[in-house]
Design a protein around this motif. Structure first.
Motif, PDB file in Angstrom:
ATOM      1  N   VAL A 138       1.060  -1.167   0.083  1.00 37.67           N
ATOM      2  CA  VAL A 138       0.092  -0.125   0.042  1.00 37.67           C
ATOM      3  C   VAL A 138       0.850   1.177   0.162  1.00 37.67           C
ATOM      4  O   VAL A 138       1.699   1.250   0.982  1.00 37.67           O
ATOM      5  CB  VAL A 138      -0.930  -0.018   1.071  1.00 37.67           C
ATOM      6  CG1 VAL A 138      -2.007   1.246   1.310  1.00 37.67           C
ATOM      7  CG2 VAL A 138      -1.783  -1.333   1.361  1.00 37.67           C
ATOM      8  N   ILE A 182      -1.023   4.031  12.342  1.00 39.25           N
ATOM      9  CA  ILE A 182      -0.852   2.359  12.215  1.00 39.25           C
ATOM     10  C   ILE A 182       0.106   1.808  13.224  1.00 39.25           C
ATOM     11  O   ILE A 182      -0.096   0.530  13.112  1.00 39.25           O
ATOM     12  CB  ILE A 182      -0.433   2.178  10.742  1.00 39.25           C
ATOM     13  CG1 ILE A 182       0.891   2.765  10.605  1.00 39.25           C
ATOM     14  CG2 ILE A 182      -1.245   2.994   9.737  1.00 39.25           C
ATOM     15  CD1 ILE A 182       1.407   2.505   9.138  1.00 39.25           C
ATOM     16  N   PHE A 219       1.338  -3.224  10.816  1.00 41.23           N
ATOM     17  CA  PHE A 219       1.328  -3.524   9.311  1.00 41.23           C
ATOM     18  C   PHE A 219       2.524  -4.386   8.992  1.00 41.23           C
ATOM     19  O   PHE A 219       3.077  -4.533   7.665  1.00 41.23           O
ATOM     20  CB  PHE A 219       1.514  -2.180   8.605  1.00 41.23           C
ATOM     21  CG  PHE A 219       2.941  -1.362   8.765  1.00 41.23           C
ATOM     22  CD1 PHE A 219       3.879  -1.624   7.997  1.00 41.23           C
ATOM     23  CD2 PHE A 219       2.858  -0.627   9.929  1.00 41.23           C
ATOM     24  CE1 PHE A 219       5.009  -1.033   8.204  1.00 41.23           C
ATOM     25  CE2 PHE A 219       3.930   0.090  10.185  1.00 41.23           C
ATOM     26  CZ  PHE A 219       5.141   0.083   9.459  1.00 41.23           C
ATOM     27  N   VAL A 247       4.344  -1.039   3.385  1.00 39.68           N
ATOM     28  CA  VAL A 247       3.554   0.285   3.467  1.00 39.68           C
ATOM     29  C   VAL A 247       4.540   1.476   3.323  1.00 39.68           C
ATOM     30  O   VAL A 247       5.430   1.470   3.687  1.00 39.68           O
ATOM     31  CB  VAL A 247       2.758   0.580   4.681  1.00 39.68           C
ATOM     32  CG1 VAL A 247       2.008   1.814   4.750  1.00 39.68           C
ATOM     33  CG2 VAL A 247       1.840  -0.779   4.961  1.00 39.68           C
ATOM     34  N   SER A 301      -5.141   8.987   1.345  1.00 36.30           N
ATOM     35  CA  SER A 301      -3.565   8.974   2.036  1.00 36.30           C
ATOM     36  C   SER A 301      -3.299  10.215   2.557  1.00 36.30           C
ATOM     37  O   SER A 301      -2.516  10.323   3.399  1.00 36.30           O
ATOM     38  CB  SER A 301      -2.730   8.581   0.899  1.00 36.30           C
ATOM     39  OG  SER A 301      -2.314   9.496   0.149  1.00 36.30           O
ATOM     40  N   VAL A 315      -4.911   0.324   5.148  1.00 42.52           N
ATOM     41  CA  VAL A 315      -3.378  -0.324   5.539  1.00 42.52           C
ATOM     42  C   VAL A 315      -3.851  -1.626   6.330  1.00 42.52           C
ATOM     43  O   VAL A 315      -3.449  -2.645   5.712  1.00 42.52           O
ATOM     44  CB  VAL A 315      -2.437   0.503   6.321  1.00 42.52           C
ATOM     45  CG1 VAL A 315      -1.276  -0.544   6.907  1.00 42.52           C
ATOM     46  CG2 VAL A 315      -1.783   1.591   5.318  1.00 42.52           C
ATOM     47  N   CYS A 365      -3.459  -5.752   5.426  1.00 39.42           N
ATOM     48  CA  CYS A 365      -2.259  -6.157   5.992  1.00 39.42           C
ATOM     49  C   CYS A 365      -2.640  -7.590   6.846  1.00 39.42           C
ATOM     50  O   CYS A 365      -3.566  -7.470   7.828  1.00 39.42           O
ATOM     51  CB  CYS A 365      -1.737  -5.302   7.067  1.00 39.42           C
ATOM     52  SG  CYS A 365      -0.689  -4.048   6.108  1.00 39.42           S
TER      53      CYS A 365
END
Ligand code: PGA
Length: 251
Positions: free
Chosen positions: A7, A31, A35, A40, A237, A247, A251
């Motif tokens: 991502v 995050i 992840f 990412v 984003s 994300v 994941c």
């Protein structure tokens, strides 16, 4: 074997240096460590690369640039080379985005030179392809995307450091997303073209991202498709919570 999703947040021509640093910090805090199952990264503007790299420092997020030139250095006013991006902390570069193709005249031949140079210099490449609304309505999506894939990869030996992003132009920044079936169909076609060029094993290992109005509300369904291996995310984003939700879906 399922490929590892990837991502990337394409920040486009948004955010000052300070704002980029702030967003990077906010993304990291949203995050957290959640992840590990995928790759990412974020792609700020050129001027914000160094400061964003510092903000991402001890994290495993990758830093990407949004474009690069195909020469090392010289009289190319306004351009930036792959080696400069590497020195600024980038490990990825986005090449052939539809905005570069449509607004800045990048042809398949130019995109090809950029992909070749970036890979040769050691950057990983997110190579973008996708049809316009006219092309889709004329029923030539497959032809256009196949031409872009073959043109962009002409003369390139290995695709181990390559990711392809399928981004239908009509879905970028418009709020219209391709349905997961529409996207899957083109992803499968791209993988088939890559298999013709590099063999089935290389094609099977290639990650193909979807891009075009990916949001927390549609990411799960898109990423569940067998040939969709994550996303290239524009608008969403720029919001740390939305990006983190996307994300999480990957994941
Ligand atoms: P979007 O942009 O998510 O705002 O549609 C995607 C892209 O252009 O990479």
């Amino acid at each position: 074997m399922k490929r590892r999703n990837i991502v990337a947040g394409n920040w486009k021509m948004n955010l000052t240096v300070a704002e980029s640093r702030e967003l990077a910090v906010a993304v990291l805090s949203e995050i957290g460590a959640g992840f590990s199952g995928c790759d990412v990264g974020v792609a700020p503007t050129f001027v914000a690369l160094t400061e964003t790299a510092k903000a991402l420092d001890s994290s495993s997020l990758f830093l990407a640039a949004q474009n690069c030139h195909f020469e090392n250095e010289g009289a190319y006013t306004g351009e930036i080379s792959a080696r400069m991006l590497l020195a600024a902390g980038c490990s990825y570069v986005i090449i052939g985005h539809s905005e570069r193709r449509q607004l800045f005249g990048e042809t398949d031949a130019i995109v090809n030179r950029k992909v070749a140079k970036a890979l040769q210099d050691g950057l990983k490449v997110i190579f973008c392809v996708g049809e316009t609304l006219d092309e889709r309505e004329s029923g030539i999506t497959g032809d256009v995307v196949t031409r872009q894939v073959k043109g962009g990869l002409a003369g390139i030996d290995g695709i181990g450091d390559l990711v392809i992003a399928y981004e239908p132009v009509w879905a970028i920044g418009t709020g219209k997303t391709a349905t997961s079936e529409q996207a899957q169909e083109v992803h499968a076609l791209i993988r088939g073209t890559v298999a013709e060029l590099y063999g089935a094993e290389a094609a099977d290992g290639l990650r193909i991202q979807y891009g075009g109005s990916v949001k927390p509300s549609n990411a799960v369904e898109l990423f569940a498709m067998p040939d969709i291996d994550g996303g290239l995310i524009g608008g969403a984003s720029l919001n740390a919570a939305d990006f983190a939700a996307i994300v999480k879906a990957a994941c």
